[in-house]
Scaffold this motif. Structure first.
Motif, PDB file in Angstrom:
ATOM      1  N   GLY A  58       0.787  -1.229   0.000  1.00  8.29           N
ATOM      2  CA  GLY A  58       0.000   0.000   0.000  1.00  8.29           C
ATOM      3  C   GLY A  58       0.817   1.276   0.000  1.00  8.29           C
ATOM      4  O   GLY A  58       2.051   1.263   0.075  1.00  8.29           O
ATOM      5  N   ILE A  59       0.091   2.395  -0.095  1.00  6.24           N
ATOM      6  CA  ILE A  59       0.742   3.704  -0.143  1.00  6.24           C
ATOM      7  C   ILE A  59       1.655   3.907   1.058  1.00  6.24           C
ATOM      8  O   ILE A  59       1.304   3.575   2.181  1.00  6.24           O
ATOM      9  N   GLY A  60       2.820   4.427   0.770  1.00  5.95           N
ATOM     10  CA  GLY A  60       3.772   4.669   1.841  1.00  5.95           C
ATOM     11  C   GLY A  60       4.513   3.419   2.253  1.00  5.95           C
ATOM     12  O   GLY A  60       5.374   3.448   3.131  1.00  5.95           O
ATOM     13  N   GLY A  61       4.158   2.305   1.599  1.00  3.70           N
ATOM     14  CA  GLY A  61       4.809   1.054   1.942  1.00  3.70           C
ATOM     15  C   GLY A  61       6.146   0.914   1.259  1.00  3.70           C
ATOM     16  O   GLY A  61       6.733   1.894   0.792  1.00  3.70           O
ATOM     17  N   GLY A  62       6.624  -0.328   1.201  1.00  5.30           N
ATOM     18  CA  GLY A  62       7.911  -0.584   0.580  1.00  5.30           C
ATOM     19  C   GLY A  62       8.661  -1.653   1.347  1.00  5.30           C
ATOM     20  O   GLY A  62       8.070  -2.425   2.100  1.00  5.30           O
ATOM     21  N   ILE A  63       9.942  -1.676   1.144  1.00  7.26           N
ATOM     22  CA  ILE A  63      10.787  -2.690   1.776  1.00  7.26           C
ATOM     23  C   ILE A  63      11.715  -2.047   2.796  1.00  7.26           C
ATOM     24  O   ILE A  63      12.268  -0.979   2.541  1.00  7.26           O
ATOM     25  N   THR A  64      11.850  -2.682   3.931  1.00  3.95           N
ATOM     26  CA  THR A  64      12.822  -2.222   4.930  1.00  3.95           C
ATOM     27  C   THR A  64      13.654  -3.406   5.412  1.00  3.95           C
ATOM     28  O   THR A  64      13.218  -4.548   5.314  1.00  3.95           O
ATOM     29  N   LEU A  65      14.828  -3.100   5.928  1.00  4.37           N
ATOM     30  CA  LEU A  65      15.649  -4.151   6.519  1.00  4.37           C
ATOM     31  C   LEU A  65      14.977  -4.674   7.778  1.00  4.37           C
ATOM     32  O   LEU A  65      14.369  -3.908   8.522  1.00  4.37           O
ATOM     33  N   ALA A  66      15.098  -5.963   8.006  1.00  2.00           N
ATOM     34  CA  ALA A  66      14.521  -6.548   9.211  1.00  2.00           C
ATOM     35  C   ALA A  66      15.516  -6.507  10.366  1.00  2.00           C
ATOM     36  O   ALA A  66      15.157  -6.697  11.514  1.00  2.00           O
ATOM     37  N   LYS A  67      16.777  -6.260  10.024  1.00  2.00           N
ATOM     38  CA  LYS A  67      17.806  -6.171  11.058  1.00  2.00           C
ATOM     39  C   LYS A  67      18.571  -4.868  10.859  1.00  2.00           C
ATOM     40  O   LYS A  67      18.488  -4.243   9.803  1.00  2.00           O
ATOM     41  N   SER A  68      19.328  -4.473  11.840  1.00  2.00           N
ATOM     42  CA  SER A  68      20.131  -3.258  11.699  1.00  2.00           C
ATOM     43  C   SER A  68      21.336  -3.548  10.814  1.00  2.00           C
ATOM     44  O   SER A  68      21.830  -4.678  10.794  1.00  2.00           O
ATOM     45  N   PRO A  69      21.784  -2.557  10.082  1.00  2.00           N
ATOM     46  CA  PRO A  69      22.971  -2.726   9.226  1.00  2.00           C
ATOM     47  C   PRO A  69      24.189  -3.192  10.011  1.00  2.00           C
ATOM     48  O   PRO A  69      25.087  -3.825   9.444  1.00  2.00           O
TER      49      PRO A  69
END
Lengths: 148, 148
Positions: A58-69
DNA sequence: AATAAAATGGATCTTGACATCCATTTTGAG
DNA sequence: CTCAAAATGGATGTCAAGATCCATTTTATT
């Protein structure tokens, strides 16, 4: 030696780490990493199933890392999309005694082990932190950031 | 990570080194290394074109190593059938300045370099000389030799 | 010269990697 | 509620790797 898919996955994850923790759309990642959009979509699905990234529709969605870099290693990424394939038993299937490889396969597996160790020791944060040594560096992931 | 063809080529070459300098037929190599006969034929053709082995047609013919096991490295074999693919320029094609890789690809290439070095340092003679450390070792290439 | 052993080259088949497309589902914003 | 943005899943296409088969060529032996 490394598959195209591994290359794509790493590029995507480096980009995500660079913008972490903001979500990035597949479209944005594709543009930033020069990976074909539709295929990147599949690669990200794989990373998602492996639990390395989280997706939001949905709007404003996308992919993010599940863990910290800081804690995500490139080994995890590689293993998620295409395991290194350490050699555990004699590929000839002869007297398959797990631990004991013949000299040839001992060498091959040793090479894989070196790669594995190097990859395990490298976090995404480390990659991003690397000082951009010389002037005309690859425009990605360091250098100037293309708009949003 | 290593292709099937590389695996086959290495098995074949180790076998040839083991029997060096006697010629071995494709049939014999296939049997000793458990590589499918017809495909092995193609692999050997590649090694032949690369100059690593010599082939002799007709009765009493077969394949022989073109170099001594002492000087033939597994790197040469690998490069002959499927080059490692060291990363020389940014795969994204951006500001392609040869020497300067981005941190990600510097790491990847570094891993390849380690493998390359390890493979360059290993000769076939070395592999054959390795003392068969533990009892039930892979029946190839050490252990008992199947009849000619 | 005839024969059998062996590699060679070409054609074919199968499978998985890479890639694309589209209909569907989810979801935030108006 | 409606709409548009976004990921998802499924179907499809393309191409190279892996694998097989066979007719042809070379060559030692008889």
């Amino acid at each position: 030696m490394f598959s195209q898919t591994v290359e794509y996955a790493l590029r995507a994850v480096v980009h995500l780490a660079d913008r972490s923790p903001s979500p990035r759309t597949t479209e944005q990642i594709a543009a930033a990493t020069k990976v074909p959009r539709p295929y990147l979509s599949k690669v990200l699905q794989g990373l998602s199933r492996a639990g390395l990234v989280k997706s939001q529709r949905g709007i404003g969605g996308g992919i993010t890392l599940a863990k910290s870099p800081e804690t995500l290693t490139i080994l995890e990424v590689v293993e998620a999309v295409e395991p290194l394939g350490r050699i555990k038993t004699c590929p000839l299937g002869l007297s398959a005694h797990g631990v004991n490889l013949c000299p040839l396969h001992k060498r091959l597996d040793n090479a894989l082990a070196m790669v594995e160790d190097a990859f395990r020791a490298t976090t995404l944060a480390e990659i991003l932190a690397e000082p951009t040594t010389s002037v005309p560096l690859c425009a990605f992931p360091g250098g100037m950031r293309p708009a949003s």
